[in-house]
Enzyme design. Structure first.
Site, mmCIF file in Angstrom:
data_model
loop_
_atom_site.group_PDB
_atom_site.id
_atom_site.type_symbol
_atom_site.label_atom_id
_atom_site.label_comp_id
_atom_site.label_asym_id
_atom_site.label_seq_id
_atom_site.Cartn_x
_atom_site.Cartn_y
_atom_site.Cartn_z
ATOM 1 C CG HIS A 117 -1.809 1.241 1.277
ATOM 2 N ND1 HIS A 117 -2.817 1.459 0.346
ATOM 3 C CD2 HIS A 117 -1.830 2.316 2.107
ATOM 4 C CE1 HIS A 117 -3.415 2.600 0.624
ATOM 5 N NE2 HIS A 117 -2.825 3.142 1.683
ATOM 6 C CB SER A 118 0.959 4.297 0.177
ATOM 7 O OG SER A 118 1.275 5.648 -0.038
ATOM 8 C CG MET A 119 7.199 3.431 1.054
ATOM 9 S SD MET A 119 7.868 3.995 2.638
ATOM 10 C CE MET A 119 9.390 3.050 2.718
ATOM 11 C CB SER A 154 -3.224 -0.959 -2.266
ATOM 12 O OG SER A 154 -4.117 -0.175 -1.490
#
Length: 254
Positions: free
Chosen positions: A94-96, A121
């Protein structure tokens, strides 16, 4: 050079599931920790064994130096994964964590042990750039940016002592993400599924769909209502998608 730690330092296995046929490597967001995926591990057990990544510089690894470079972080995680070659592996970031997962997937494929699927994500495709420099912002600006996303646990930043402890880690993670350099043409061969919230200020739906250009395998996408941390409100639906995709991809790879 930052030395690599062993698998026990890097991965948390909250759900057990030793007899699961497939593993899911879960990578947190900037400022996040392995515990973000505690409920995911419990929900997927016993059919899926979840390995939640614990980045250095937080929780029980808080005394270790941060790794403020995505490529180096991916190198270390890939090395530690050498102990987990006995069953199919999928990756969720997710993200990073999505960027880091993309880099880990490339390294695993280069070693001949590629993942059966990559789930990305809350992150735009690597080839889609934005000029973001939050890691250079003052504490007040960075704090406002973080809290605007309503992440679970962000209320800890209201406490002065916790804020002083957490902000350097978050800033380091932002630096890793914002200094990431995409290599033109970089892609994976495994299927990629992009998941995003329809009101996420960090990634538009089109920016999420751009992940299709980064795989030579199948591409799927799904949009949920909500912002950057949409998955905290739609965990059951997200995990249905993840589980269904893993069954298909693991079966194809077998």
């Amino acid at each position: 050079m930052i030395g690599n730690s062993g698998a026990a330092d890097w991965f948390r296995n909250f759900g057990g599931a030793p007899d699961a046929a497939v593993r899911l490597l879960c990578l947190p967001h900037a400022g996040g920790s392995a515990s973000f995926y505690f409920s995911v591990a419990k929900a997927l057990s016993p059919s899926v064994e979840v390995l939640a990544v614990q980045y250095p510089g937080r929780q029980d690894r808080r005394k270790e130096p941060l790794i403020q470079d995505i490529a180096t972080l991916a190198d270390r995680i890939t090395e530690a994964l050498g102990a987990y070659r006995d069953k199919p592996l999928a990756i969720f970031g997710h993200s990073m964590g999505a960027l880091t997962g993309f880099e880990v997937a490339q390294r695993l494929e280069a070693q001949g042990h590629g993942p059966v699927e990559l789930f990305v994500s809350g992150r735009r495709a690597p080839s889609v750039s934005r000029d973001e420099r939050w890691h250079l912002a003052g504490d007040a600006e960075l704090l406002a940016e973080i809290k605007s996303h309503n992440a679970v646990g962000s209320e800890l930043l209201d406490d002065p002592e916790m804020r002083a402890s957490l902000l350097p880690t978050i800033r380091g993670d932002y630096r890793a993400v914002e200094t990431y350099v995409h290599r033109p043409g970089a892609s994976v061969g495994c299927p990629v599924t992009a998941l995003t919230g329809d009101s996420d200020p960090k990634v538009t739906i089109d920016e999420a769909l751009a992940w299709e250009a980064h795989t030579t395998g199948a591409f799927h996408s799904e949009v949920f209502s909500g912002g950057h941390f949409y998955l905290s409100h739609h965990q059951e639906a997200v995990l249905r998608t993840v589980s269904a995709r893993m069954v298909v991809s693991a079966g194809t790879a077998a």
